[in-house]
Design a protein around this motif. Sequence first.
Motif, mmCIF file in Angstrom:
data_model
loop_
_atom_site.group_PDB
_atom_site.id
_atom_site.type_symbol
_atom_site.label_atom_id
_atom_site.label_comp_id
_atom_site.label_asym_id
_atom_site.label_seq_id
_atom_site.Cartn_x
_atom_site.Cartn_y
_atom_site.Cartn_z
ATOM 1 N N LEU A 166 -1.905 -8.694 12.076
ATOM 2 C CA LEU A 166 -1.958 -6.991 10.946
ATOM 3 C C LEU A 166 -2.195 -6.039 10.817
ATOM 4 O O LEU A 166 -3.455 -6.159 11.323
ATOM 5 C CB LEU A 166 -1.408 -7.213 9.878
ATOM 6 C CG LEU A 166 -1.066 -6.556 8.758
ATOM 7 C CD1 LEU A 166 0.600 -6.138 8.561
ATOM 8 C CD2 LEU A 166 -1.582 -7.757 6.875
ATOM 9 N N ASP A 167 -1.866 -4.269 11.886
ATOM 10 C CA ASP A 167 -2.163 -3.326 11.362
ATOM 11 C C ASP A 167 -2.956 -3.039 9.848
ATOM 12 O O ASP A 167 -2.057 -3.549 9.005
ATOM 13 C CB ASP A 167 -1.408 -1.875 12.528
ATOM 14 C CG ASP A 167 -1.982 -1.126 12.141
ATOM 15 O OD1 ASP A 167 -3.736 -1.149 12.475
ATOM 16 O OD2 ASP A 167 -1.404 0.068 12.579
ATOM 17 N N LEU A 168 -3.665 -2.606 10.236
ATOM 18 C CA LEU A 168 -4.189 -1.984 8.538
ATOM 19 C C LEU A 168 -3.465 -0.830 8.604
ATOM 20 O O LEU A 168 -2.976 -0.362 6.708
ATOM 21 C CB LEU A 168 -5.306 -1.692 8.641
ATOM 22 C CG LEU A 168 -6.527 -2.767 8.216
ATOM 23 C CD1 LEU A 168 -7.714 -2.860 7.589
ATOM 24 C CD2 LEU A 168 -5.882 -3.869 7.015
ATOM 25 N N MET A 169 -2.941 0.246 9.352
ATOM 26 C CA MET A 169 -2.817 1.310 9.164
ATOM 27 C C MET A 169 -0.637 0.801 9.049
ATOM 28 O O MET A 169 -0.700 1.526 10.738
ATOM 29 C CB MET A 169 -3.700 2.692 9.573
ATOM 30 C CG MET A 169 -4.292 2.916 9.583
ATOM 31 S SD MET A 169 -5.724 4.002 10.260
ATOM 32 C CE MET A 169 -4.754 5.675 9.627
ATOM 33 N N LEU A 170 -0.578 1.628 8.364
ATOM 34 C CA LEU A 170 1.199 0.792 8.357
ATOM 35 C C LEU A 170 1.670 2.766 8.088
ATOM 36 O O LEU A 170 1.854 3.526 7.226
ATOM 37 C CB LEU A 170 1.913 -0.079 8.210
ATOM 38 C CG LEU A 170 1.477 -1.221 8.771
ATOM 39 C CD1 LEU A 170 1.521 -2.769 8.007
ATOM 40 C CD2 LEU A 170 1.990 -1.279 9.836
ATOM 41 N N PRO A 171 3.030 3.748 8.418
ATOM 42 C CA PRO A 171 3.681 3.985 7.607
ATOM 43 C C PRO A 171 4.243 3.661 6.777
ATOM 44 O O PRO A 171 4.300 5.378 5.562
ATOM 45 C CB PRO A 171 5.285 4.402 9.136
ATOM 46 C CG PRO A 171 5.406 2.882 9.733
ATOM 47 C CD PRO A 171 3.766 1.858 9.634
ATOM 48 N N ASP A 172 4.700 3.012 6.217
ATOM 49 C CA ASP A 172 5.263 2.758 4.850
ATOM 50 C C ASP A 172 3.899 1.792 3.985
ATOM 51 O O ASP A 172 4.406 2.325 2.720
ATOM 52 C CB ASP A 172 6.224 1.948 5.031
ATOM 53 C CG ASP A 172 6.702 0.254 5.459
ATOM 54 O OD1 ASP A 172 5.218 -0.102 5.857
ATOM 55 O OD2 ASP A 172 7.104 -0.272 5.048
ATOM 56 N N MET A 173 3.232 1.550 4.297
ATOM 57 C CA MET A 173 2.014 0.226 3.416
ATOM 58 C C MET A 173 0.943 0.008 3.976
ATOM 59 O O MET A 173 0.592 0.673 5.314
ATOM 60 C CB MET A 173 3.082 -0.640 2.674
ATOM 61 C CG MET A 173 2.710 -1.662 4.496
ATOM 62 S SD MET A 173 3.762 -3.152 3.017
ATOM 63 C CE MET A 173 4.652 -2.834 2.304
ATOM 64 N N ASP A 174 -0.081 0.411 3.134
ATOM 65 C CA ASP A 174 -0.907 -0.249 2.965
ATOM 66 C C ASP A 174 -1.459 -1.669 3.995
ATOM 67 O O ASP A 174 -1.251 -2.808 3.056
ATOM 68 C CB ASP A 174 -2.499 0.005 2.157
ATOM 69 C CG ASP A 174 -4.003 -0.266 2.620
ATOM 70 O OD1 ASP A 174 -4.208 -1.318 2.321
ATOM 71 O OD2 ASP A 174 -4.238 0.726 2.854
ATOM 72 N N GLY A 175 -1.950 -1.954 5.232
ATOM 73 C CA GLY A 175 -1.977 -3.174 5.613
ATOM 74 C C GLY A 175 -2.906 -4.222 4.587
ATOM 75 O O GLY A 175 -2.281 -5.342 4.588
ATOM 76 N N GLY A 231 7.676 -2.413 13.133
ATOM 77 C CA GLY A 231 6.305 -1.404 13.204
ATOM 78 C C GLY A 231 6.667 -1.349 11.900
ATOM 79 O O GLY A 231 6.118 -0.053 12.087
ATOM 80 N N ASN A 232 6.451 -1.534 10.391
ATOM 81 C CA ASN A 232 6.369 -1.134 9.223
ATOM 82 C C ASN A 232 5.916 -2.174 7.905
ATOM 83 O O ASN A 232 6.525 -3.632 9.114
ATOM 84 C CB ASN A 232 6.782 0.230 9.276
ATOM 85 C CG ASN A 232 8.681 -0.780 8.269
ATOM 86 O OD1 ASN A 232 9.178 -1.313 8.180
ATOM 87 N ND2 ASN A 232 9.351 -0.013 9.458
ATOM 88 N N GLY A 233 5.136 -2.449 7.161
ATOM 89 C CA GLY A 233 5.513 -3.477 6.696
ATOM 90 C C GLY A 233 6.903 -3.646 5.509
ATOM 91 O O GLY A 233 6.981 -5.087 5.593
ATOM 92 N N GLU A 234 7.695 -3.574 5.885
ATOM 93 C CA GLU A 234 9.036 -3.879 5.073
ATOM 94 C C GLU A 234 9.446 -4.698 5.751
ATOM 95 O O GLU A 234 10.374 -5.640 5.522
ATOM 96 C CB GLU A 234 10.049 -2.612 4.527
ATOM 97 C CG GLU A 234 11.018 -2.790 3.673
ATOM 98 C CD GLU A 234 11.606 -1.333 3.543
ATOM 99 O OE1 GLU A 234 12.537 -1.829 2.358
ATOM 100 O OE2 GLU A 234 11.624 -0.436 3.613
ATOM 101 N N GLU A 235 9.565 -3.626 7.061
ATOM 102 C CA GLU A 235 10.138 -5.049 7.889
ATOM 103 C C GLU A 235 9.620 -6.638 8.643
ATOM 104 O O GLU A 235 10.056 -7.270 8.383
ATOM 105 C CB GLU A 235 10.539 -4.153 9.471
ATOM 106 C CG GLU A 235 11.657 -2.818 9.164
ATOM 107 C CD GLU A 235 11.633 -2.593 10.909
ATOM 108 O OE1 GLU A 235 10.277 -2.372 11.420
ATOM 109 O OE2 GLU A 235 12.620 -1.605 10.752
ATOM 110 N N GLY A 236 7.582 -6.798 8.435
ATOM 111 C CA GLY A 236 7.346 -7.509 9.148
ATOM 112 C C GLY A 236 7.442 -8.128 7.259
ATOM 113 O O GLY A 236 7.012 -9.877 7.902
ATOM 114 N N LEU A 237 7.949 -7.894 6.270
ATOM 115 C CA LEU A 237 7.850 -9.111 5.213
ATOM 116 C C LEU A 237 9.209 -9.726 5.606
ATOM 117 O O LEU A 237 9.273 -10.915 4.764
ATOM 118 C CB LEU A 237 7.738 -8.221 3.321
ATOM 119 C CG LEU A 237 5.978 -7.594 3.280
ATOM 120 C CD1 LEU A 237 6.640 -6.286 2.187
ATOM 121 C CD2 LEU A 237 5.443 -8.938 3.199
#
Length: 241
Positions: free
Chosen positions: A51-60, A32-38
């Motif tokens: 990948l969604d461009l608008m994530l709660p913690d960072m720009d896609g 659900g967010n960039g950090e978890e995705g990485l």
Amino acid sequence: MDKVLVIEDDVMVGDMVSMYLGEEGFRVMRKGNGEEGLHAIASFEPDVILLDLMLPDMDGLELCKQVRETSMVPIMIVSMKNKVVERVSALTVGADDFLSKPFSMHEMSARVQALLRRAKIYQARVQEASMEEAEFHQEVRSTEISDTMISLDADSRSMWVKGGLVNTTYSEFEIMRCFVNHPGRVFSREDLINTVRGFDSFVTDRAIDVHIANLRKKVEENPKQPKRIRTVWGVGYKFIL
């Protein structure tokens, strides 16, 4: 089983995509967010990333750029944004495709399949070309161009300019290898599209122009007045020794 990582903060969209792809035979993980995705990229080792461009913690786009520093996994941007400038920005940082919301699940699945197919074709071409690479590997590893040393290592898919390692996407590397192997030859945009992706590609002429612009920034002393990667107006591009 091919693996798809979905990085999407909208629970409804993420669950629908995950469910649909799961029914299509993919192994799916959603974050659900960039950090978890990485973190998931390293542990899950996906074959494709949505990948969604608008994530709660960072720009896609920033996340896409970070992924490209270490991985060539195909990335498809999925976003409410659909302006040309946003699509170009996504391609510039290394995305392979762009799908605007709302979208058809059937189209989304077809595009994922296309990305996987092109990635597998690409890997097959690399393997098929291994014998040819061995024959001219020494020449390609150290291609000296006047005062600029450009070296390509096909085994590690690395490029050096003046002795410094320069990061490239696999599309940029393939285009540069094509140029280095055929100096002076004029390549049309269609030639380069087929070289990079194959005949079923979603890549456009504009995407090739973006890749060329990125390569000029990496190999030219003055990208605005390129001496090596020349534009042949009305046709395409050529590489000058």
